[in-house]
Design an enzyme around this catalytic site. Structure first.
Site, PDB file in Angstrom:
ATOM      1  N   LYS A 142      32.567  46.565  44.892  1.00  0.00           N
ATOM      2  CA  LYS A 142      31.261  44.828  44.511  1.00  0.00           C
ATOM      3  C   LYS A 142      31.051  44.270  45.779  1.00  0.00           C
ATOM      4  O   LYS A 142      29.751  44.465  46.965  1.00  0.00           O
ATOM      5  CB  LYS A 142      32.223  43.567  43.888  1.00  0.00           C
ATOM      6  CG  LYS A 142      32.665  43.737  42.428  1.00  0.00           C
ATOM      7  CD  LYS A 142      33.140  42.882  41.647  1.00  0.00           C
ATOM      8  CE  LYS A 142      34.356  42.678  42.331  1.00  0.00           C
ATOM      9  NZ  LYS A 142      35.647  42.847  42.386  1.00  0.00           N
ATOM     10  N   ARG A 180      34.090  34.602  37.552  1.00  0.00           N
ATOM     11  CA  ARG A 180      35.208  35.462  36.924  1.00  0.00           C
ATOM     12  C   ARG A 180      35.241  35.145  35.294  1.00  0.00           C
ATOM     13  O   ARG A 180      36.538  35.346  35.496  1.00  0.00           O
ATOM     14  CB  ARG A 180      36.068  35.427  37.806  1.00  0.00           C
ATOM     15  CG  ARG A 180      36.375  36.498  38.803  1.00  0.00           C
ATOM     16  CD  ARG A 180      37.469  36.024  39.741  1.00  0.00           C
ATOM     17  NE  ARG A 180      37.944  37.186  40.478  1.00  0.00           N
ATOM     18  CZ  ARG A 180      37.703  37.934  41.591  1.00  0.00           C
ATOM     19  NH1 ARG A 180      36.761  37.621  42.264  1.00  0.00           N
ATOM     20  NH2 ARG A 180      38.380  39.388  42.169  1.00  0.00           N
ATOM     21  N   ARG A 203      42.402  51.377  50.752  1.00  0.00           N
ATOM     22  CA  ARG A 203      41.820  50.869  51.593  1.00  0.00           C
ATOM     23  C   ARG A 203      42.356  49.870  52.254  1.00  0.00           C
ATOM     24  O   ARG A 203      43.446  48.958  52.013  1.00  0.00           O
ATOM     25  CB  ARG A 203      41.266  49.221  50.573  1.00  0.00           C
ATOM     26  CG  ARG A 203      40.420  47.810  50.643  1.00  0.00           C
ATOM     27  CD  ARG A 203      39.770  47.291  50.271  1.00  0.00           C
ATOM     28  NE  ARG A 203      40.599  46.792  49.083  1.00  0.00           N
ATOM     29  CZ  ARG A 203      40.313  46.002  48.437  1.00  0.00           C
ATOM     30  NH1 ARG A 203      39.122  45.742  48.128  1.00  0.00           N
ATOM     31  NH2 ARG A 203      41.208  45.688  46.931  1.00  0.00           N
ATOM     32  N   ARG A 231      45.670  43.985  52.192  1.00  0.00           N
ATOM     33  CA  ARG A 231      45.514  43.314  51.769  1.00  0.00           C
ATOM     34  C   ARG A 231      47.141  43.155  50.890  1.00  0.00           C
ATOM     35  O   ARG A 231      47.495  44.015  50.306  1.00  0.00           O
ATOM     36  CB  ARG A 231      44.523  43.379  50.894  1.00  0.00           C
ATOM     37  CG  ARG A 231      42.935  42.470  51.405  1.00  0.00           C
ATOM     38  CD  ARG A 231      42.026  42.492  50.438  1.00  0.00           C
ATOM     39  NE  ARG A 231      42.137  41.987  48.555  1.00  0.00           N
ATOM     40  CZ  ARG A 231      41.359  41.882  48.224  1.00  0.00           C
ATOM     41  NH1 ARG A 231      40.245  42.473  48.396  1.00  0.00           N
ATOM     42  NH2 ARG A 231      41.276  41.599  47.075  1.00  0.00           N
ATOM     43  N   ARG A 280      46.221  42.436  38.291  1.00  0.00           N
ATOM     44  CA  ARG A 280      44.710  42.052  38.579  1.00  0.00           C
ATOM     45  C   ARG A 280      44.021  42.409  37.588  1.00  0.00           C
ATOM     46  O   ARG A 280      42.757  41.833  36.962  1.00  0.00           O
ATOM     47  CB  ARG A 280      44.383  42.180  40.610  1.00  0.00           C
ATOM     48  CG  ARG A 280      45.036  41.589  40.916  1.00  0.00           C
ATOM     49  CD  ARG A 280      44.410  41.951  42.406  1.00  0.00           C
ATOM     50  NE  ARG A 280      43.271  42.151  42.668  1.00  0.00           N
ATOM     51  CZ  ARG A 280      43.121  43.225  44.083  1.00  0.00           C
ATOM     52  NH1 ARG A 280      44.160  43.397  44.608  1.00  0.00           N
ATOM     53  NH2 ARG A 280      41.644  43.456  44.337  1.00  0.00           N
TER      54      ARG A 280
HETATM   55  P1  AP5 Z   1      35.178  47.158  47.435  1.00  0.00           P
HETATM   56  O1  AP5 Z   1      34.285  48.145  47.913  1.00  0.00           O
HETATM   57  O2  AP5 Z   1      36.494  46.695  48.389  1.00  0.00           O
HETATM   58  O3  AP5 Z   1      35.845  46.688  46.400  1.00  0.00           O
HETATM   59  P2  AP5 Z   1      36.245  45.407  45.358  1.00  0.00           P
HETATM   60  O4  AP5 Z   1      34.918  45.785  44.141  1.00  0.00           O
HETATM   61  O5  AP5 Z   1      35.038  44.606  46.233  1.00  0.00           O
HETATM   62  O6  AP5 Z   1      37.365  45.277  45.397  1.00  0.00           O
HETATM   63  P3  AP5 Z   1      38.292  43.584  45.357  1.00  0.00           P
HETATM   64  O7  AP5 Z   1      39.133  44.218  45.611  1.00  0.00           O
HETATM   65  O8  AP5 Z   1      38.064  43.180  46.496  1.00  0.00           O
HETATM   66  O9  AP5 Z   1      38.242  42.922  44.245  1.00  0.00           O
HETATM   67  P4  AP5 Z   1      38.793  42.319  43.024  1.00  0.00           P
HETATM   68  O10 AP5 Z   1      37.815  41.178  43.233  1.00  0.00           O
HETATM   69  O11 AP5 Z   1      39.991  42.409  42.906  1.00  0.00           O
HETATM   70  O12 AP5 Z   1      38.850  40.533  44.689  1.00  0.00           O
HETATM   71  P5  AP5 Z   1      38.526  39.748  45.356  1.00  0.00           P
HETATM   72  O13 AP5 Z   1      38.808  39.241  47.204  1.00  0.00           O
HETATM   73  O14 AP5 Z   1      37.246  39.566  44.899  1.00  0.00           O
HETATM   74  O15 AP5 Z   1      35.935  48.727  48.087  1.00  0.00           O
HETATM   75  C1  AP5 Z   1      37.369  48.870  47.689  1.00  0.00           C
HETATM   76  C2  AP5 Z   1      38.072  50.070  48.222  1.00  0.00           C
HETATM   77  O16 AP5 Z   1      37.242  51.355  47.530  1.00  0.00           O
HETATM   78  C3  AP5 Z   1      37.399  50.054  49.902  1.00  0.00           C
HETATM   79  O17 AP5 Z   1      38.183  50.723  50.843  1.00  0.00           O
HETATM   80  C4  AP5 Z   1      36.264  50.819  50.016  1.00  0.00           C
HETATM   81  O18 AP5 Z   1      35.831  51.579  51.322  1.00  0.00           O
HETATM   82  C5  AP5 Z   1      36.084  51.957  49.044  1.00  0.00           C
HETATM   83  N1  AP5 Z   1      34.986  52.400  48.082  1.00  0.00           N
HETATM   84  C6  AP5 Z   1      34.385  51.483  48.040  1.00  0.00           C
HETATM   85  N2  AP5 Z   1      33.344  52.004  47.062  1.00  0.00           N
HETATM   86  C7  AP5 Z   1      33.553  53.131  47.025  1.00  0.00           C
HETATM   87  C8  AP5 Z   1      33.196  54.894  47.089  1.00  0.00           C
HETATM   88  N3  AP5 Z   1      31.322  54.234  46.359  1.00  0.00           N
HETATM   89  N4  AP5 Z   1      33.729  56.312  46.863  1.00  0.00           N
HETATM   90  C9  AP5 Z   1      34.585  55.853  47.725  1.00  0.00           C
HETATM   91  N5  AP5 Z   1      35.166  54.814  48.451  1.00  0.00           N
HETATM   92  C10 AP5 Z   1      34.810  53.563  48.177  1.00  0.00           C
HETATM   93  O19 AP5 Z   1      39.126  38.365  44.861  1.00  0.00           O
HETATM   94  C11 AP5 Z   1      40.840  38.609  45.442  1.00  0.00           C
HETATM   95  C12 AP5 Z   1      41.387  37.379  44.954  1.00  0.00           C
HETATM   96  O20 AP5 Z   1      40.876  36.089  45.381  1.00  0.00           O
HETATM   97  C13 AP5 Z   1      41.313  36.903  42.839  1.00  0.00           C
HETATM   98  O21 AP5 Z   1      42.804  38.117  42.381  1.00  0.00           O
HETATM   99  C14 AP5 Z   1      41.727  35.928  42.402  1.00  0.00           C
HETATM  100  O22 AP5 Z   1      43.040  35.619  43.538  1.00  0.00           O
HETATM  101  C15 AP5 Z   1      40.677  35.247  44.020  1.00  0.00           C
HETATM  102  N6  AP5 Z   1      39.566  34.744  43.642  1.00  0.00           N
HETATM  103  C16 AP5 Z   1      38.504  35.465  44.414  1.00  0.00           C
HETATM  104  N7  AP5 Z   1      37.010  35.123  43.287  1.00  0.00           N
HETATM  105  C17 AP5 Z   1      37.988  34.046  42.712  1.00  0.00           C
HETATM  106  C18 AP5 Z   1      37.169  32.986  41.179  1.00  0.00           C
HETATM  107  N8  AP5 Z   1      35.931  33.090  41.258  1.00  0.00           N
HETATM  108  N9  AP5 Z   1      37.882  33.043  40.520  1.00  0.00           N
HETATM  109  C19 AP5 Z   1      39.618  32.398  40.589  1.00  0.00           C
HETATM  110  N10 AP5 Z   1      39.975  33.102  42.129  1.00  0.00           N
HETATM  111  C20 AP5 Z   1      38.981  33.854  42.391  1.00  0.00           C
END
Ligand code: AP5
Length: 215
Positions: free
Chosen positions: A13, A88, A127, A160, A171
């Site tokens: 994402k 979410r 990552r 992270r 997660r």
């Molecule tokens: P990346 O693009 O970083 O993936 P992502 O989907 O953004 O993954 P996240 O782990 O950041 O998502 P998340 O939803 O768990 O975390 P968030 O920060 O929102 O890609 C991942 C890796 O793969 C990278 O190394 C990239 O280079 C590689 N890659 C990407 N595309 C590729 C491809 N096509 N081919 C090969 N490699 C590739 O949330 C974290 C925490 O915050 C949550 O657990 C929660 O505690 C809190 N939080 C955030 N938002 C909320 C909310 N709305 N409500 C409540 N709590 C929240």
């Protein structure tokens, strides 16, 4: 254009949201990045969010709803946006609907990334990110020029805190229980578009263009 990206941890994402922002001038709003930044700075928001994030749990709805509602009132919201990691839960989706309606705005599409679990684990375990500028790398798929250091500012890259195997499992469980039901919510509104999230980032971006009719 106002978009939401839905997908499990590691679905890509953030990677695609940055691309969409660069190509189309959309504001990229990542609630995960906002919360991590607050945690790093030790603000009241960060102190509340950090222990929950470290457990792989969601931060309470009213906290994240407040962040997004405030952001929607600001000038950046007017240029179009891509929401990465919000909503979410069902209450978050309902709060967003209300806030958009108050602001006289609407959603254009919700992109749902489908990625096999094995690929998610490989992506997350590889990552690395820059604590200074937020650039994201992957040790195999997208390595920096100098191993372990950011291409943009030379800062040492970090993993992270919530990217350990155990926390990723939690997660994923939380995603399936609380976030995946949003696919039906937006499907009923005719907004949901599935994106096959496997392949190169370039190939996936081409698929996004296709499903949005911007090919
Ligand atoms: P990346 O693009 O970083 O993936 P992502 O989907 O953004 O993954 P996240 O782990 O950041 O998502 P998340 O939803 O768990 O975390 P968030 O920060 O929102 O890609 C991942 C890796 O793969 C990278 O190394 C990239 O280079 C590689 N890659 C990407 N595309 C590729 C491809 N096509 N081919 C090969 N490699 C590739 O949330 C974290 C925490 O915050 C949550 O657990 C929660 O505690 C809190 N939080 C955030 N938002 C909320 C909310 N709305 N409500 C409540 N709590 C929240």
């Amino acid at each position: 254009m106002n978009l939401i990206l839905l997908g499990p941890p590691g679905a890509g994402k953030g990677t695609q949201a940055k691309r969409m922002s660069a190509e189309w001038g959309l504001a990229h709003v990542s609630t995960g990045d906002i919360l991590r930044d607050a945690a790093k700075k030790g603000t009241p928001l960060g102190l509340k969010a950090k222990p929950l994030m470290d457990l792989g749990q969601l931060v309470p709805d009213e906290v994240v709803n407040g962040i997004i509602e405030e952001w929607l009132k600001g000038p950046d919201a007017q240029k179009g946006f891509v929401l990465d990691g919000f909503p979410r839960t069902l209450p978050q989706a309902e709060a967003l609907e209300k806030a958009l309606s108050t602001a006289g705005m609407k959603l254009d599409a919700v992109l749902s990334f489908d990625v096999p679990e094995g690929t998610l684990v490989e992506r997350i375990s590889g990552r690395r990110s820059c604590p200074k500028c937020g650039s994201v790398y992957h040790v195999v798929e997208h390595p920096p020029a100098r191993s372990g250091f950011c291409d943009k500012d030379g800062e040492a890259l970090i993993q992270r805190d919530d990217d350990t195997a155990e926390k990723v499992k939690e997660r994923n469980r939380v995603y399936e229980q609380k976030t995946a039901p949003l696919k039906a919510f937006y499907g009923e509104k005719g907004l949901l578009k599935a994106v096959a999230g496997v392949g190169t980032p370039e190939g996936i971006f081409a698929e996004i263009r296709r499903v949005l009719g911007k090919a």
